[in-house]
Design a protein around this motif. Sequence first.
Motif, PDB file in Angstrom:
ATOM      1  N   ASP A 240       0.854  -1.182   0.000  1.00  0.00           N
ATOM      2  CA  ASP A 240       0.000   0.000   0.000  1.00  0.00           C
ATOM      3  C   ASP A 240       0.888   1.229   0.000  1.00  0.00           C
ATOM      4  O   ASP A 240       2.013   1.194   0.514  1.00  0.00           O
ATOM      5  CB  ASP A 240      -0.899   0.009   1.238  1.00  0.00           C
ATOM      6  N   SER A 241       0.390   2.327  -0.574  1.00  0.00           N
ATOM      7  CA  SER A 241       1.107   3.599  -0.509  1.00  0.00           C
ATOM      8  C   SER A 241       0.103   4.723  -0.300  1.00  0.00           C
ATOM      9  O   SER A 241       0.000   5.637  -1.103  1.00  0.00           O
ATOM     10  CB  SER A 241       1.936   3.821  -1.783  1.00  0.00           C
ATOM     11  N   SER A 242      -0.640   4.607   0.805  1.00  0.00           N
ATOM     12  CA  SER A 242      -1.713   5.553   1.102  1.00  0.00           C
ATOM     13  C   SER A 242      -1.470   6.377   2.352  1.00  0.00           C
ATOM     14  O   SER A 242      -2.175   7.367   2.567  1.00  0.00           O
ATOM     15  CB  SER A 242      -3.039   4.802   1.288  1.00  0.00           C
ATOM     16  N   MET A 243      -0.526   5.969   3.167  1.00  0.00           N
ATOM     17  CA  MET A 243      -0.396   6.604   4.472  1.00  0.00           C
ATOM     18  C   MET A 243       0.559   7.791   4.436  1.00  0.00           C
ATOM     19  O   MET A 243       1.690   7.678   3.953  1.00  0.00           O
ATOM     20  CB  MET A 243       0.088   5.579   5.510  1.00  0.00           C
ATOM     21  N   PRO A 244       0.136   8.946   4.929  1.00  0.00           N
ATOM     22  CA  PRO A 244       1.065  10.070   5.072  1.00  0.00           C
ATOM     23  C   PRO A 244       2.214   9.688   6.000  1.00  0.00           C
ATOM     24  O   PRO A 244       2.050   8.877   6.918  1.00  0.00           O
ATOM     25  CB  PRO A 244       0.209  11.177   5.696  1.00  0.00           C
ATOM     26  N   ALA A 245       3.368  10.261   5.766  1.00  0.00           N
ATOM     27  CA  ALA A 245       4.569   9.909   6.525  1.00  0.00           C
ATOM     28  C   ALA A 245       4.347  10.040   8.024  1.00  0.00           C
ATOM     29  O   ALA A 245       3.780  11.030   8.501  1.00  0.00           O
ATOM     30  CB  ALA A 245       5.730  10.786   6.087  1.00  0.00           C
ATOM     31  N   ALA A 246       4.813   9.051   8.763  1.00  0.00           N
ATOM     32  CA  ALA A 246       4.711   9.083  10.219  1.00  0.00           C
ATOM     33  C   ALA A 246       5.794   9.948  10.843  1.00  0.00           C
ATOM     34  O   ALA A 246       5.697  10.325  12.014  1.00  0.00           O
ATOM     35  CB  ALA A 246       4.796   7.657  10.771  1.00  0.00           C
ATOM     36  N   GLN A 247       6.834  10.268  10.073  1.00  0.00           N
ATOM     37  CA  GLN A 247       7.922  11.114  10.553  1.00  0.00           C
ATOM     38  C   GLN A 247       8.530  11.843   9.361  1.00  0.00           C
ATOM     39  O   GLN A 247       8.362  11.413   8.224  1.00  0.00           O
ATOM     40  CB  GLN A 247       8.984  10.278  11.267  1.00  0.00           C
ATOM     41  N   PRO A 248       9.221  12.941   9.588  1.00  0.00           N
ATOM     42  CA  PRO A 248       9.818  13.677   8.468  1.00  0.00           C
ATOM     43  C   PRO A 248      10.933  12.891   7.806  1.00  0.00           C
ATOM     44  O   PRO A 248      11.593  12.056   8.422  1.00  0.00           O
ATOM     45  CB  PRO A 248      10.368  14.947   9.132  1.00  0.00           C
ATOM     46  N   GLY A 249      11.167  13.201   6.537  1.00  0.00           N
ATOM     47  CA  GLY A 249      12.304  12.660   5.817  1.00  0.00           C
ATOM     48  C   GLY A 249      11.969  11.462   4.955  1.00  0.00           C
ATOM     49  O   GLY A 249      10.820  11.051   4.804  1.00  0.00           O
ATOM     50  N   VAL A 250      13.036  10.888   4.382  1.00  0.00           N
ATOM     51  CA  VAL A 250      12.951   9.704   3.525  1.00  0.00           C
ATOM     52  C   VAL A 250      13.528   8.526   4.290  1.00  0.00           C
ATOM     53  O   VAL A 250      14.676   8.572   4.738  1.00  0.00           O
ATOM     54  CB  VAL A 250      13.726   9.920   2.205  1.00  0.00           C
ATOM     55  N   TYR A 251      12.728   7.481   4.465  1.00  0.00           N
ATOM     56  CA  TYR A 251      13.170   6.333   5.253  1.00  0.00           C
ATOM     57  C   TYR A 251      12.597   5.056   4.655  1.00  0.00           C
ATOM     58  O   TYR A 251      11.734   5.079   3.782  1.00  0.00           O
ATOM     59  CB  TYR A 251      12.745   6.476   6.720  1.00  0.00           C
ATOM     60  N   TRP A 252      13.087   3.928   5.140  1.00  0.00           N
ATOM     61  CA  TRP A 252      12.723   2.638   4.577  1.00  0.00           C
ATOM     62  C   TRP A 252      11.276   2.276   4.887  1.00  0.00           C
ATOM     63  O   TRP A 252      10.743   2.648   5.934  1.00  0.00           O
ATOM     64  CB  TRP A 252      13.658   1.552   5.112  1.00  0.00           C
ATOM     65  N   PRO A 253      10.624   1.546   3.971  1.00  0.00           N
ATOM     66  CA  PRO A 253       9.244   1.104   4.227  1.00  0.00           C
ATOM     67  C   PRO A 253       9.209   0.060   5.328  1.00  0.00           C
ATOM     68  O   PRO A 253      10.231  -0.547   5.675  1.00  0.00           O
ATOM     69  CB  PRO A 253       8.820   0.509   2.887  1.00  0.00           C
ATOM     70  N   SER A 254       8.040  -0.147   5.877  1.00  0.00           N
ATOM     71  CA  SER A 254       7.855  -1.155   6.920  1.00  0.00           C
ATOM     72  C   SER A 254       6.707  -2.077   6.546  1.00  0.00           C
ATOM     73  O   SER A 254       5.826  -1.710   5.763  1.00  0.00           O
ATOM     74  CB  SER A 254       7.571  -0.488   8.268  1.00  0.00           C
ATOM     75  N   LYS A 255       6.732  -3.264   7.132  1.00  0.00           N
ATOM     76  CA  LYS A 255       5.671  -4.235   6.901  1.00  0.00           C
ATOM     77  C   LYS A 255       4.720  -4.201   8.084  1.00  0.00           C
ATOM     78  O   LYS A 255       5.119  -4.453   9.226  1.00  0.00           O
ATOM     79  CB  LYS A 255       6.266  -5.637   6.707  1.00  0.00           C
ATOM     80  N   ILE A 256       3.470  -3.859   7.814  1.00  0.00           N
ATOM     81  CA  ILE A 256       2.462  -3.699   8.852  1.00  0.00           C
ATOM     82  C   ILE A 256       1.348  -4.714   8.618  1.00  0.00           C
ATOM     83  O   ILE A 256       0.666  -4.680   7.591  1.00  0.00           O
ATOM     84  CB  ILE A 256       1.877  -2.269   8.850  1.00  0.00           C
ATOM     85  N   SER A 257       1.180  -5.614   9.544  1.00  0.00           N
ATOM     86  CA  SER A 257       0.110  -6.625   9.443  1.00  0.00           C
ATOM     87  C   SER A 257       0.117  -7.333   8.092  1.00  0.00           C
ATOM     88  O   SER A 257      -0.938  -7.541   7.475  1.00  0.00           O
ATOM     89  CB  SER A 257      -1.260  -5.972   9.691  1.00  0.00           C
ATOM     90  N   GLY A 258       1.319  -7.648   7.620  1.00  0.00           N
ATOM     91  CA  GLY A 258       1.462  -8.408   6.381  1.00  0.00           C
ATOM     92  C   GLY A 258       1.460  -7.587   5.113  1.00  0.00           C
ATOM     93  O   GLY A 258       1.564  -8.145   4.023  1.00  0.00           O
ATOM     94  N   ILE A 259       1.375  -6.252   5.227  1.00  0.00           N
ATOM     95  CA  ILE A 259       1.342  -5.368   4.069  1.00  0.00           C
ATOM     96  C   ILE A 259       2.531  -4.413   4.127  1.00  0.00           C
ATOM     97  O   ILE A 259       2.772  -3.766   5.155  1.00  0.00           O
ATOM     98  CB  ILE A 259       0.036  -4.550   4.018  1.00  0.00           C
ATOM     99  N   TRP A 260       3.286  -4.314   3.025  1.00  0.00           N
ATOM    100  CA  TRP A 260       4.378  -3.354   2.950  1.00  0.00           C
ATOM    101  C   TRP A 260       3.804  -1.962   2.692  1.00  0.00           C
ATOM    102  O   TRP A 260       3.078  -1.759   1.721  1.00  0.00           O
ATOM    103  CB  TRP A 260       5.359  -3.729   1.844  1.00  0.00           C
ATOM    104  N   GLU A 261       4.123  -1.030   3.576  1.00  0.00           N
ATOM    105  CA  GLU A 261       3.616   0.331   3.460  1.00  0.00           C
ATOM    106  C   GLU A 261       4.714   1.273   2.985  1.00  0.00           C
ATOM    107  O   GLU A 261       5.741   1.420   3.655  1.00  0.00           O
ATOM    108  CB  GLU A 261       3.061   0.824   4.810  1.00  0.00           C
TER     109      GLU A 261
END
Length: 389
Positions: A240-261
Motif C-alpha cells: 500500500d502507498s496511502s499513508m502520510p509519513a509518520a515522521q519527516p524525511g525519507v526512510y525505509w518502508p515497513s511491513k504492517i500486518s502483512g502489508i508493505w507500506e
Amino acid sequence: MRHPPRRVGPLFVGLVALMVLSACGQSSGSAPAVDFPHTSSSAAAEPDPTPVRRASNVPIRPLAPGEKPPQFVLFSFDGVGVSKNWDLFLEAAERSDARFSALMTGLYFLTDKAKKRYRGPGYRPGESALAFGGTKAEVIEQIEYLNRTWYGGHELGTHYVGHFCAGTRNPGKNWSTREWNHELDQFFSLMANWRSNDGITTGPDLAFGPQEVKGGRTQCLEGTPAKLFPALRAHDMTWDSSMPAAQPGVYWPSKISGIWEFQIPYAWSPPLRKRQTVLDYNFWYTVNGAQDRPKDKARIRRVVLDTYRYMFKRAYEGNRAPLVIANHMNDWNGNAFNPATAQFMTETCGRPEVICATHADVVAWLEVQDPKVLQEWTSRPPVAVSANQ
C-alpha cells in the motif's frame, strides 16, 4: 480522438488538499503503439507477433551483510486516464529503463451509460465523486493504454473506484474493513467484467488479470491500516502507498500486518525552505493555494524538480531508502508537474546503482533479504529531514 484526462469536480479538488494536508498535520504543504494480434485477410501475410512484456529490471537476490542496496525510485500515478502525460511517461520510462506503477480507477472501466454497474459503500448505484469512462470508444482507448503500460513492464495497481473523500456522505476515512472489502470487490468485478458491463465486443482484451493487482493508493490518502489492510490481505495484495509519513524525511518502508507500506514522504524542500508533503497536488497547494495561475508554472516546475533532486541526493548518498514519487497525470496549472517529474525520471533512472522500479518488484526484492540485513537498513535514520540532514 483521444479524450482529455478525466476531470474532477470542485469537491474533489478541495478535498485532496484538505485531507492529505490535514492527515500530515500541515496547513500547506509515445512509446510506439503495441501491435496486437489480428487475422490477416491475405493468406501470404505473416501475422503480427504476440507482444511480449518487458522484463523486470530488479535482480531478485539477497544481499550480503555490508553490501550496499540499490537506490530504488518508485514512481506511481493515481487514477490513470488517457492523456498526453501517459504518453510522456511511457516514452520517458522506455528511454531510461524505468518502470512505474499506474493505479487504475475502476470508474474508467465503465461507460457513462453503464455507470449503475458500480455501487460504492453506502451509496446508490451510479454515484461517484469522479466521472465515469465516457463512451465505448473511450473505454476501449483506456484498455489500449493499460495494455501498452503492461507490455512496457509497468505495474497496474488500484486507486479504488468512487473516490469518496471527506465531505461526501460516507467518506473512505470512515470505512470499516467490510466497506473496504466491498469497494475492492467492486473494483475487481469492474476490471474483470468490463466487456459484459459495457456491451463492448470490439477492441483488444485486457492483457492482464485482476491477479496482477498487488497494491494501490486510496482516495485522498484516506483509511487506516487497522481497517484497510485486512481487506488488502483478503484480496491477495501485498503493498500500500496511502499513508502520510509518520515522521519527516525519507526512510525505509515497513511491513504492517502483512502489508508493505510505502508512506508518502514529508521531506525538506530547498526551494520552499521548509518541509513539504511530496505529492503533486500538495506542491500546488503550497505554491499558490491550488489556483490555476499560468504565471506560477515555471516556479512550480522548479520547486518539484529541485525537491526531488534533493531527496534523491540525500537517499543515494545516505540511507539508500526507496524514494516514493507519488503523482497524478492531471494537467494541473498548465501541466506544471508532469514535465518536471518526467525530467527527473530521465536524468535519474539511468544512473549507476539506481533502479526505478515497480512497488511489486521492490516488495519481491525485500521479501528475499536476510531479516538481519534488512533490519540494519530499516534502522537507518531518515534523510532529507532538513537543509543539512
